[in-house]
Design an enzyme around this catalytic site. Sequence first.
Site, short mmCIF file in Angstrom:
data_model
loop_
_atom_site.label_atom_id
_atom_site.label_comp_id
_atom_site.label_asym_id
_atom_site.label_seq_id
_atom_site.Cartn_x
_atom_site.Cartn_y
_atom_site.Cartn_z
N SER A 6 0.86 -1.18 0.00
CA SER A 6 0.00 0.00 0.00
C SER A 6 0.90 1.23 0.00
O SER A 6 2.07 1.15 0.40
CB SER A 6 -0.95 0.01 1.20
OG SER A 6 -0.26 -0.19 2.42
N GLU A 8 1.13 5.63 0.51
CA GLU A 8 0.51 6.84 1.06
C GLU A 8 0.92 8.08 0.28
O GLU A 8 2.09 8.25 -0.09
CB GLU A 8 0.92 7.00 2.53
CG GLU A 8 0.32 8.24 3.19
CD GLU A 8 0.70 8.33 4.66
OE1 GLU A 8 0.26 7.45 5.43
OE2 GLU A 8 1.44 9.25 5.04
N ASP A 99 -3.84 15.63 15.28
CA ASP A 99 -3.27 16.69 16.12
C ASP A 99 -4.18 17.89 16.14
O ASP A 99 -4.84 18.21 15.15
CB ASP A 99 -1.89 17.11 15.59
CG ASP A 99 -0.90 15.95 15.58
OD1 ASP A 99 -0.87 15.22 16.59
OD2 ASP A 99 -0.20 15.78 14.57
N PHE A 206 11.37 15.12 10.45
CA PHE A 206 10.18 14.28 10.62
C PHE A 206 10.32 13.41 11.86
O PHE A 206 9.40 13.26 12.66
CB PHE A 206 9.97 13.37 9.40
CG PHE A 206 9.46 14.07 8.18
CD1 PHE A 206 8.63 15.17 8.26
CD2 PHE A 206 9.81 13.61 6.91
CE1 PHE A 206 8.16 15.81 7.12
CE2 PHE A 206 9.35 14.24 5.77
CZ PHE A 206 8.52 15.34 5.88
N HIS A 256 3.77 -0.80 3.81
CA HIS A 256 3.04 0.43 3.52
C HIS A 256 4.06 1.53 3.30
O HIS A 256 4.77 1.94 4.23
CB HIS A 256 2.12 0.79 4.70
CG HIS A 256 1.31 2.03 4.48
ND1 HIS A 256 0.18 2.06 3.68
CD2 HIS A 256 1.48 3.30 4.94
CE1 HIS A 256 -0.32 3.29 3.68
NE2 HIS A 256 0.45 4.07 4.43
#
Length: 276
Positions: A6, A8, A99, A206, A256
Amino acid sequence: MNLELSIEFFPPQTAEGIEKLRATREQLAILQPAFFSVTYGAGGSTQERTLATVSEIAAADHVAAPHLSCIGATRASIRELLATFRVRGIRRIVALRGDLPSGMADPGEFRYANELVAFIREETGDAFHIDVAAYPEWHPQAKSPRDDLRHFKQKIDAGANAAITQYFYNPDAYTRFVADARALGVTVPITPGIMPIASFSKLARFSDACGAEIPRWMRKQFESFGDDTASVQAFGLEVVTDLCQQLIARGVPGLHFYSMNQSWLTLEICRRLGIG
């Protein structure tokens, strides 16, 4: 190889970004991913762009999975969005707490992702396949590893079908997390999140923000390359390919990829793995 892939994306902000993402999606489609997911900004700040992106993916006959965060949302707003998803043929959701945006004082009617999962099930039954987040190196706001695992199990018990992890570079962290979750009675697939490395400086930012650890041996090697982008990317490909090989050997249900709306790193990693 019985491995579910998968991928993103994040919703593009400009017309140029939309065109680039279309090209990226077409390039990555050769991997035949089980679904493409699309992120959702803090407090639903990208809601319209997320919806537009997943709608286009679904219209192109791919499975699209919008991220849906509940912080700042109301039951009415989530109910309306679920109805829109169903009309547009979207049957998979990544349900998250999300968030609270800076300056927003009201967290809305949901506090945690398990409440969102329970609400989706109450409203729609089994209409949606629900993925939730997992944190092999623990959520940065968790009081303790045990507390984080308890919250994870609550999301599964509320009706989640599967989980996708935060990215990591230590496969033992993933293996231990899955073992601990299984010991609590969690049986759903837990798919590792994979972050290809295009820029070490961006990765470091990140990682500092989300609590993902960059092992010291990796950090020192990346730092030694300085501004040599080619060396950073070559080393990153080696590291991430090796990570995926170790995970596949341990029997993960899938991979993913956090694509960052780029195709070549994910395609190259998969080529080296013999996928696609």
